[in-house]
Design an enzyme around this catalytic site. Sequence first.
Site, PDB file in Angstrom:
ATOM      1  N   CYS A   2       0.862  -1.157   0.000  1.00  0.00           N
ATOM      2  CA  CYS A   2       0.000   0.000   0.000  1.00  0.00           C
ATOM      3  C   CYS A   2       0.910   1.221   0.000  1.00  0.00           C
ATOM      4  CB  CYS A   2      -0.867  -0.001   1.244  1.00  0.00           C
ATOM      5  SG  CYS A   2      -1.716  -1.567   1.489  1.00  0.00           S
ATOM      6  N   ARG A  27       1.786   1.204  -6.038  1.00  0.00           N
ATOM      7  CA  ARG A  27       2.017   0.266  -4.927  1.00  0.00           C
ATOM      8  C   ARG A  27       0.752  -0.483  -4.538  1.00  0.00           C
ATOM      9  NH1 ARG A  27       6.838   1.444  -1.762  1.00  0.00           N
ATOM     10  NH2 ARG A  27       5.910   0.072  -0.234  1.00  0.00           N
ATOM     11  N   TRP A  73      -3.965  -1.978  -1.124  1.00  0.00           N
ATOM     12  CA  TRP A  73      -3.979  -3.273  -1.821  1.00  0.00           C
ATOM     13  C   TRP A  73      -4.483  -4.247  -0.771  1.00  0.00           C
ATOM     14  CZ3 TRP A  73      -1.968  -8.207  -1.529  1.00  0.00           C
ATOM     15  CH2 TRP A  73      -1.944  -8.944  -2.724  1.00  0.00           C
ATOM     16  N   ASN A  99       0.482   0.319   6.530  1.00  0.00           N
ATOM     17  CA  ASN A  99       1.004  -0.716   5.616  1.00  0.00           C
ATOM     18  C   ASN A  99       1.500  -1.864   6.472  1.00  0.00           C
ATOM     19  OD1 ASN A  99       0.678   0.850   3.412  1.00  0.00           O
ATOM     20  ND2 ASN A  99       2.848   1.202   3.013  1.00  0.00           N
ATOM     21  N   GLY A 100       1.260  -3.092   6.045  1.00  0.00           N
ATOM     22  CA  GLY A 100       1.757  -4.238   6.804  1.00  0.00           C
ATOM     23  C   GLY A 100       0.611  -5.104   7.263  1.00  0.00           C
ATOM     24  N   GLU A 480      10.454 -15.880 -17.722  1.00  0.00           N
ATOM     25  CA  GLU A 480      10.145 -14.446 -17.578  1.00  0.00           C
ATOM     26  C   GLU A 480       9.172 -13.986 -18.670  1.00  0.00           C
ATOM     27  OE1 GLU A 480      10.299 -12.182 -15.522  1.00  0.00           O
ATOM     28  OE2 GLU A 480      10.379 -10.267 -16.573  1.00  0.00           O
ATOM     29  N   LYS A 484       5.626 -12.263 -17.888  1.00  0.00           N
ATOM     30  CA  LYS A 484       5.225 -10.936 -18.399  1.00  0.00           C
ATOM     31  C   LYS A 484       3.853 -11.020 -19.054  1.00  0.00           C
ATOM     32  CE  LYS A 484       7.211  -8.601 -16.742  1.00  0.00           C
ATOM     33  NZ  LYS A 484       8.129  -9.113 -15.833  1.00  0.00           N
ATOM     34  N   GLU A 487       1.074 -11.526 -16.398  1.00  0.00           N
ATOM     35  CA  GLU A 487       0.902 -10.380 -15.503  1.00  0.00           C
ATOM     36  C   GLU A 487       0.064  -9.277 -16.121  1.00  0.00           C
ATOM     37  OE1 GLU A 487       4.709  -9.568 -12.682  1.00  0.00           O
ATOM     38  OE2 GLU A 487       5.153  -9.554 -14.802  1.00  0.00           O
ATOM     39  N   HIS A 503       7.848 -34.193 -21.786  1.00  0.00           N
ATOM     40  CA  HIS A 503       7.485 -34.792 -20.492  1.00  0.00           C
ATOM     41  C   HIS A 503       6.144 -34.269 -19.977  1.00  0.00           C
ATOM     42  CE1 HIS A 503      11.319 -36.733 -20.399  1.00  0.00           C
ATOM     43  NE2 HIS A 503      11.961 -35.580 -20.473  1.00  0.00           N
ATOM     44  N   LYS A 602       3.250  -3.602  -6.955  1.00  0.00           N
ATOM     45  CA  LYS A 602       4.655  -3.455  -7.334  1.00  0.00           C
ATOM     46  C   LYS A 602       5.583  -4.013  -6.278  1.00  0.00           C
ATOM     47  CE  LYS A 602       7.983  -1.956  -9.907  1.00  0.00           C
ATOM     48  NZ  LYS A 602       8.280  -2.882 -11.017  1.00  0.00           N
TER      49      LYS A 602
END
Length: 607
Positions: A2, A27, A73, A99-100, A480, A484, A487, A503, A602
């Site tokens: 947040c 954030r 968030w 935050n937390g 990656e 991407k 996301e 496999h 983020k």
Amino acid sequence: MCGIIGYCGYKNATKIIIEGLKRLEYRGYDSAGVALGLNGTLKIIKSKGKIKDLQKKIPDNLGTQYGIGHTRWATHGIVNDINAHPHTDCSGDLAIAHNGIIENYESLKNMLESEGHTFVTDTDSEIIAHLIEKYFDNDLEKAVKEALPLLKGTYGIVCAHAKDPRKIVGARNGSPLVVGVGNNEMFLASDVTAIIAHTKQAVYLEDGDVVLIKPESFITTDLNDRKITKEVEQITWELQQIEKNGFPCFMEKEIMEQPESIKRAMSGRIDKEQATAHLGGLNLSTKELINLERVKIIAAGTSYYAGMVGAYLLEAIPRIPAISELASEVRYRNPIIEKNTLYFAVSQSGETVDTLYAMKELQRKGATVLGICNVVGSSIARDSDGGVYIHSGPEIAVASTKAFTSQVTAFYLFALLLARMRDLSYSAGEKLISNLQSIPPKVEAILSQCSKLKEMAKKYAHYKDFLFLGRGVNYPVALEGALKLKEISYIHAEGYSSAEIKHGPIALINDETPSVFLVPDDDLREKIMFNMKEVKARKGKIIAISVEGDEEIKNIADDVFEVPRTHELYYPYIMVVPLQLFAYYCALELGRDVDQPRNLAKSVTVE
Ligand code: G6P
């Protein structure tokens, strides 16, 4: 996850807080709120949605000069106006933004309810407001110091009280908080992006610090009221670095910045005369570096994949056994610390809790952990035993791009340094340096071809599933590339070694599941070609990222994007950039919010 801001001064606090929240929105962005000091009261305004939705609810010209704000968030409680911060006590005079995570909130809530407090939200954070209320006797700072020792968990908080006006109290335990020191105005924020439009002077709080800000002063103490003298540090980021500067979004800007950001990661660190690298912040003696037997890398998300590339390079160049592991798993595995082993915690933000806690666990057991971070003054950068800043500049888009290529650069430099202390000859060192320095123009050349990837995205964005396939040092790049795409476009994508498809993943292949193959001109090319034919035989569509002049591939792949040739160890740079662009253009094609994709944040400061 947040974002927090607090302001105390003589300017229009509403404007400053809203602007700060917009800068912090990356954030967390499901809801937001403000508490503004006004005529002996606090005006609380909250809204589900983006900051612009909150802004619509705030009357013009409120004439307030202090207040706090928060962008959320969600962790505890659904996303709605009520659960948005700031939270208030029973009287409505006290407001806090947090935050937390407060782990013991249920037992504290029971205790406070039995004492007559009434709770209105589903959040863990509201408990903090009521706990401070319990101890409040016209001195907010004192009440905060009495309340905080009862909390178990993590917090970065700011709070204001109508009955102790024109001041903001902040405190930190596990979630970042920075004081912005201005001229007759003070700021508090969860990161410097919220304040650099106003001041470049910052004081980074440590865990256990409490700060009281008033327009003309700030005072830092510990929870036992002992004064702590803090150093005022200069923020190196510039305002224009956190603006879009003509780009439609931050992600495109950050992808396009890579030729420069890669150069910055190398800048001042290459010693051509000795054909080696200098990494000033390692805090390790030559002897310690020579005696090194093993490297272990811990990270999350994109940084984890950069770590996988790093591990490959450390084995390939200085021949040091190396491995990259998910930080979230390391912490709970009761890790074994072997002698002469060096750890790296890789993190763009330097705040990812999984990585931070794993680092602390390793340090507790005696390990030396170096950080590879972007954000100066971040928790991992401060608490690690040394490290390397990648100097990418602010990365605002939630999906990480330029940090990846710069983290990888840090590993090339470290690999070069170690290799030159061991078997690597002077001329091989020179070659490595010239290969590294040839990368930024090659990345530039790829970026100049971005319209081809845009066209490709138009053709492929409607598919629901993708495979990304690479081998060797490009295997993590395939992972990656898949990350991407998921996301920011929400298309399902899996990254695999192309050797591995037989496999299992080959069962997914049909004409509705395109595969993106990474095909450099290295020793594994023939094997990758073989895997491509297996996919082709099953009617799978193929996109190949291959090197210029590879004509054979054009007979197999449906679409080819050509990249410049380089030495085989340097393809991660060359291969990842087209994948970033492909994901970006697919997301645009589907009308996604590229910078702030759904459900993501983020900097992930919860486990
Ligand atoms: C979040 C971000 C990712 C990032 C990961 C690790 O999940 O959305 O983009 O790769 O955290 O972040 P870090 O700051 O530790 O590199």
